[in-house]
Design an enzyme around this catalytic site. Structure first.
Site, short mmCIF file in Angstrom:
data_model
loop_
_atom_site.label_atom_id
_atom_site.label_comp_id
_atom_site.label_asym_id
_atom_site.label_seq_id
_atom_site.Cartn_x
_atom_site.Cartn_y
_atom_site.Cartn_z
CG HIS A 379 -2.30 0.05 1.14
ND1 HIS A 379 -2.80 1.64 0.55
CD2 HIS A 379 -3.61 -0.09 1.84
CE1 HIS A 379 -3.87 1.64 -0.14
NE2 HIS A 379 -4.64 0.97 0.66
CE1 TYR A 493 -8.73 6.80 7.49
CE2 TYR A 493 -9.68 4.77 5.69
CZ TYR A 493 -8.63 6.13 5.94
OH TYR A 493 -7.33 6.12 5.23
CB SER A 495 -10.14 4.81 2.31
OG SER A 495 -9.34 5.34 1.28
CB THR A 506 -6.90 8.70 1.12
OG1 THR A 506 -5.69 8.06 2.19
CG2 THR A 506 -6.45 7.33 0.02
#
Length: 664
Positions: A379, A493, A495, A506
């Site tokens: 990532h 959360y 994204s 992001t």
């Protein structure tokens, strides 16, 4: 992590990488294509791939006043009155003192770095400095839908087609022929050959504005150059990203053994598909036993420990073999196991057995015995936008224009000579390190539970008819589900990509709001006390506010990245942090118990990731036309099965109200 920053969003729903090729380089690259086989490219875009990159708008830094206002609005749902007064006082003091100075310094720094975004370098640093294992903590997966023609799901056939389509994507991208990534709000005007023929002649420095005039929003594509020939290299304290575009070979893993062979020839062309098929058949039939000490499991280890052992590997004479792994176009993992169900697929594609993976590669394609396929990606180099585009193109190409079929005969070539199995010299210290890594891996993954939900009563179409945001409603169902299970509202959360801006990454949408808290309590804690009309009004309030949050986040107008960047700047200058950052409420809102991400794509069957905190849920979900799917993970601190039962009950109640009926 988190997964799936995946799309700009259904209605407006990342950066770094290598420098894109210059315009002159693309002109040179385009010459001579008339003589090349049509199988070399996915398509030939009228508009060069990076045509919009130069003129992309820069990611805005929100005003400090807006950031504090949004921060306090998000905290309101999580705190009681006394806690909120304390947090509000700290936030206002930060705004008028320490924060004001930091914000000014951040703005000045941003003005001096107009080639990038204010979040890019801190975000890279955050990922690369993390010392935890990237397995479960960072790498997500997205599984492919099966090929609609069942016979093409044969492992060898599908693997060959996936490899060929991936090379075609890479070649199309590097030649500047890949269609630019554009978010079209009015495709009838902007997604036409006529507009493309016009915009290609607009200078790159102005092209974004031309697209904007017809309601089209080009997205940042700088991350695409880390897709191929790239690997995260472990280093003490902070890892580094490595890319070598000269690499022409594929890394194939099977039974923990590693093989390499060329998939691009010396002229830069795709190796004949029948030859690739022959080489893969050779790998699949190789009887070499699984190694007693599978090297791949080291990529699942703590990053400092992996860095230490990698140095030992290099010192023991394995440097050349490691360079071959690092420079491979990508990694193909061929698993000998067939998948039982979606839960088995999720576990296998998210983590597997630890031995038949090289988690550090920018992405790996995993293909099981029964032809199930997925992408697992590292990532730090980028977000879901680039990976999803790759997955969509691979799926489209392999299903519409497969280069081999179930009756194809592998080429009569000497695969035993073309395919090289990598050998390693492992001393006792490295062997012990591999053994400990396996133990640590199995301890970690044994704690993970995954469960899934398919809600078939309704989906996107029904919600849109009522002018409700599908994403808002599903997020509300998560709030209601957690309230039903645990009796509280917690940090959540979601994204959201900021790829509409140069080197955007992001931003966070905060779905736990005063509106969702009020609505969830009305449904869960006060059954029968509100009419269907009153509940529908609350759903509308939640939908509108969530839509506002989503648009703000997509436009770089959240609060999370701004507060993060100011804290990073203070730390980099060795400055003591303001009490805002040590406030328990700030710690709590960043302890994301519900970590969520969505995508819907014709190529993707499932997406998933682990919770980002030990007492959290990792929630991957998709809202389809007539159904809603969730793929959720947890550790022992939470019961994922019970949570999904609560979410299902919440969706039942919501759709009862949407249908105009009361709930008891």
């Amino acid at each position: 992590m988190n997964l799936l920053s995946m799309q700009l969003s259904a209605s407006l729903r990342k950066s770094g990488g290598l420098a894109p090729p210059t315009a002159s380089a693309l002109v040179i690259a385009r010459r001579g294509y008339k003589n090349e086989s049509p199988s070399e490219y996915l398509h030939r875009s009228i508009v060069p791939s990076m045509h919009y990159q130069k003129s992309l708008p820069r990611l805005p830094i929100p005003s400090l006043e807006d950031t504090i206002r949004r921060y306090l609005a998000a905290q309101r749902a999580l705190l009681d009155d006394e806690q909120f007064r304390t947090t509000e006082s700290l936030a206002k003091d930060f705004q008028n003192s320490f924060g004001k100075k930091l914000h000014g310094e951040l703005v000045a720094l941003d003005k001096n770095n107009k080639h990038t975004s204010y979040i890019s370098a801190p975000w890279f640093d955050m990922y690369l400095s993390a010392r935890e294992s990237i397995v479960l903590n960072f790498n997500p997966f997205m599984s492919f839908n099966p090929d609609p023609k069942p016979e093409y799901n044969d492992q060898l056939v599908r693997a060959t087609n996936v490899v060929c389509s991936t090379v075609r994507f890479m070649k199309t991208l590097r030649a500047g022929l890949l269609e630019p990534e554009v978010f079209h709000l009015n495709p009838a005007k902007s997604d036409t050959d006529g507009f493309k023929k016009l915009i290609r002649w607009v200078p790159s420095s102005l092209s974004w504005y031309g697209a904007y005039m017809v309601n089209a929003y080009p997205l940042d594509m700088s991350q695409y150059y880390r897709l191929f020939n790239s690997t995260r290299i472990p280093r003490q304290g902070k890892d580094e990203l490595f890319t070598d575009q000269k690499g022409r070979h594929l890394l194939v893993m099977r039974n923990g053994n590693m093989y390499v062979f060329d998939i691009v020839d010396g002229d830069g062309n795709l190796v004949k598909p029948a030859e690739i098929q022959s080489h893969l058949k050779y790998v699949l039939s190789d009887q070499t036993p699984a190694p007693a000490f599978p090297l791949g499991v080291l990529t699942s280890e703590n990053r400092d420990e992996w860095a230490r052992l990698r140095d030992k590997l290099v010192a023991a004479g394995n440097g050349d073999a490691l360079e071959v792994i690092d420079s491979a176009v990508f990694c193909l993992c061929l698993d000998d196991e067939a998948m039982r169900d979606h839960i088995h697929i999720s576990h296998n594609m998210l983590h597997g057995d630890g031995c038949n993976r090289w988690y550090d590669k920018s992405f790996s394609v995993i293909l099981t015995k029964d032809g199930q396929a997925a992408i697992n990606f590292e990532h730090s180099w980028g977000d879901g936008v680039a990976v999803l585009r790759l997955q969509n193109e691979i799926f489209k190409d392999t299903t519409e224009k497969p280069l081999v079929n179930p009756n194809s005969v592998p080429a009569s070539v000497d695969s035993a000579s073309a395919v090289r199995r990598l050998q390693f010299n492992l001393d006792s210290e490295i062997q012990n390190g591999i053994g400990k890594a396996r133990e640590n891996f199995h301890t970690a993954v044994s704690k993970l539970t995954i469960d899934a939900l398919e809600f078939k009563r309704g989906g996107k179409e029904q919600l849109k008819r009522k002018k409700l945001s599908p994403d808002a409603i599903v997020q509300l169902a998560f709030q209601m589900g957690f309230l039903r299970q645990h009796g509280q509202t917690v940090a959540t959360y979601e994204s959201c990509s900021t790829a509409a801006f140069k080197h955007g990454r992001t931003e966070t949408i905060r779905p736990a709001t005063a509106h969702t808290k009020r609505c969830a309590h009305a449904f869960v804690c006060q059954p029968g006390q509100h009419s269907a009309e009153q509940l529908l009004d609350m759903l509308n309030e939640c939908s509108k506010y969530h839509g506002q949050l989503t648009k703000e986040a997509a436009m770089g107008q959240g609060f999370d990245r701004h507060l993060f960047a100011m804290r990073y700047l203070a730390n980099s200058k060795g400055q003591a942090l303001h009490d805002l950052y040590s406030d328990p409420a700030y710690t709590a809102i960043n302890h994301n118990i519900l970590s969520t991400s969505t995508l819907t794509s014709p190529a993707v069957n499932l997406g998933g990731f682990a919770p980002v905190v030990p007492d959290g849920f990792g929630v991957g979900y998709g809202v389809h036309d007539n159904w809603i799917g969730c793929n959720v993970s947890s550790y022992p601190a939470r019961n994922v099965h019970e949570f999904l039962q609560c979410v299902h009950k919440s969706l039942e109640d919501i759709f009862t109200v949407v249908e105009g009926k009361s709930i008891g």
